[in-house]
Write a protein that holds these residues in place. Structure first.
Motif: not given
Length: 398
Positions: A196-208
């Motif tokens: 999850x830490x590695x993919x943090x740079x690839x976060x586009x948006x956040x859903x509920x």
């Protein structure tokens, strides 16, 4: 004269105007010419012939063989409801498909682009009848009844950064996605802290809601109204950018197998209700589907334009379908014979094969694009209808 009689029968369903009558004479005259001999199939296999399904039992019909289907030549009168559709509505989807025409479609697409749009539904139907020929699509074993499901483009609230209840990330494709096949499973991506830490740079948006992410991934695209830290909002599109190469597993099927839902009840509203009532079991259920889809963010300058399908053109609500391209090439108009999921009214209309999906396999199999918004979600979530379909292919083309 059997073909000419069929034409007359079909035209009785169309508007009786002087223009229609003038074109009718030319079409019927054209139908009196002998049929061309069977052509080789697009898949490279020799064409065959088959007895007529109805009408003249002595007539042999051309059969085009494809990898997962066979197409049996048909008469226009055999298409249930032909002439009753708003055929002119197909024209924008047809022109979009002609931006990337299937093999054998160059001449027909050139004529479609050079002509003015049909003035009405009758003129659109007549144009199709002049340039195309219908083929009943069936399996190699002769099964002509299949399945029609539905899909849609979700419209969801999102934030640009994790905040309050918006904690479910939508990920862009990581750089090593193509090097590691298969990639990590849904459970690993969502539970492994290092990953999850590695993919943090690839976060586009956040859903509920985690189910909203799954719905977005199953549909393959969606619209997010994204709020930033200042409170400003904008609509963006999340478009399919790849997946982790694990097989898709239906959570609806999983609930049926566990006895939580009865067969035929696995609609999105009922699945969502089950998850709401069983929050402790939500992760386990969602992780039963190991497939994980990644996205790319796109601007949404025109909200009236649908997402791009696998053909590479924008989808048209109610006029685009996903198919198995081993059965029907992209860019092929088809005639659908099914029913609507809620009203149970006949769904007999023209559509364009412009998309595909991992679950869309087989000869008589299609996924109907309903569009976006609440009604589209309701219709798509409940659609599982028996289907017959006919492919419309250029006269003389293989």
């Amino acid at each position: 004269m059997a073909a000419a009689t069929s034409m007359i029968y079909t035209f009785n369903a169309l508007r009786r105007t002087a223009a229609v009558a003038a074109i009718l004479g030319g079409l019927v005259a054209g139908c009196s010419s002998p049929p061309k001999p069977p052509q080789p199939s697009p898949a490279g296999q020799p064409a065959a012939t088959a007895p007529a399904a109805n009408g003249d039992p002595t007539r042999q019909r051309a059969v085009l063989l494809r990898e997962r289907a066979r197409w049996v030549e048909a008469d226009w009168s055999e298409l249930p409801g032909w002439g009753g559709d708003r055929a002119a509505e197909l024209w924008p989807a047809l022109l979009r498909g002609c931006a990337r025409p299937a093999e054998g479609w160059a001449e027909v697409c050139a004529q479609a682009k050079s002509n003015a749009a049909p003035a009405d539904d009758a003129q659109a139907s007549l144009w199709l009848m002049q340039h195309l020929r219908p083929y009943r699509v069936e399996s190699h074993q002769g099964e002509a009844v299949g399945l029609l499901t539905g899909y849609f483009e979700p419209m969801l609230e999102a934030t640009r950064r994790p905040q309050a209840s918006f904690q479910v990330p939508v990920h862009a494709a990581p750089a090593d996605l193509m090097q590691r096949r298969p990639y990590f499973t849904r459970q690993q991506i969502e539970s492994d802290a290092a990953l999850r830490a590695r993919l943090k740079a690839h976060e586009l948006a956040f859903l509920e809601d985690p189910l909203d992410l799954l719905v977005l991934q199953i549909q393959g695209s969606g619209r997010l109204r994204v709020s930033d830290a200042s409170g400003r909002t904008q609509w963006v599109r999340m478009a399919f950018a790849g997946h982790n190469d694990h097989p898709y597993q239906s959570i609806g099927k999983a609930l049926i197998e566990r006895g939580e839902l009865r067969a035929g009840e696995a609609s999105w509203p009922l699945i969502r209700d089950w998850l709401r009532r069983n929050p402790a079991l939500a992760k386990e259920l969602l992780w039963s589907n190991p497939r994980y889809v990644f996205f790319r963010e796109e601007a949404l300058p025109d909200p009236a334009i649908g997402p791009r399908g696998a053909q590479g053109v924008a989808l048209t609500p109610g006029r685009s379908i996903a198919v198995d391209r081993a059965s029907i090439p992209y860019g092929t108009p088809v005639w659908l014979d099914a029913t609507e999921p809620l009203s149970k009214q006949p769904l007999r209309k023209l559509a364009m094969a412009q998309d595909t999906g991992s679950a869309i396999t087989g000869a008589v199999r299609a996924d109907y694009f309903w569009g976006w918004g609440g009604e589209a979600e309701q219709q798509a979530g409940r659609m599982k209808q028996p289907l017959r379909l006919w492919a419309l292919w250029p006269v003389g083309a293989m």
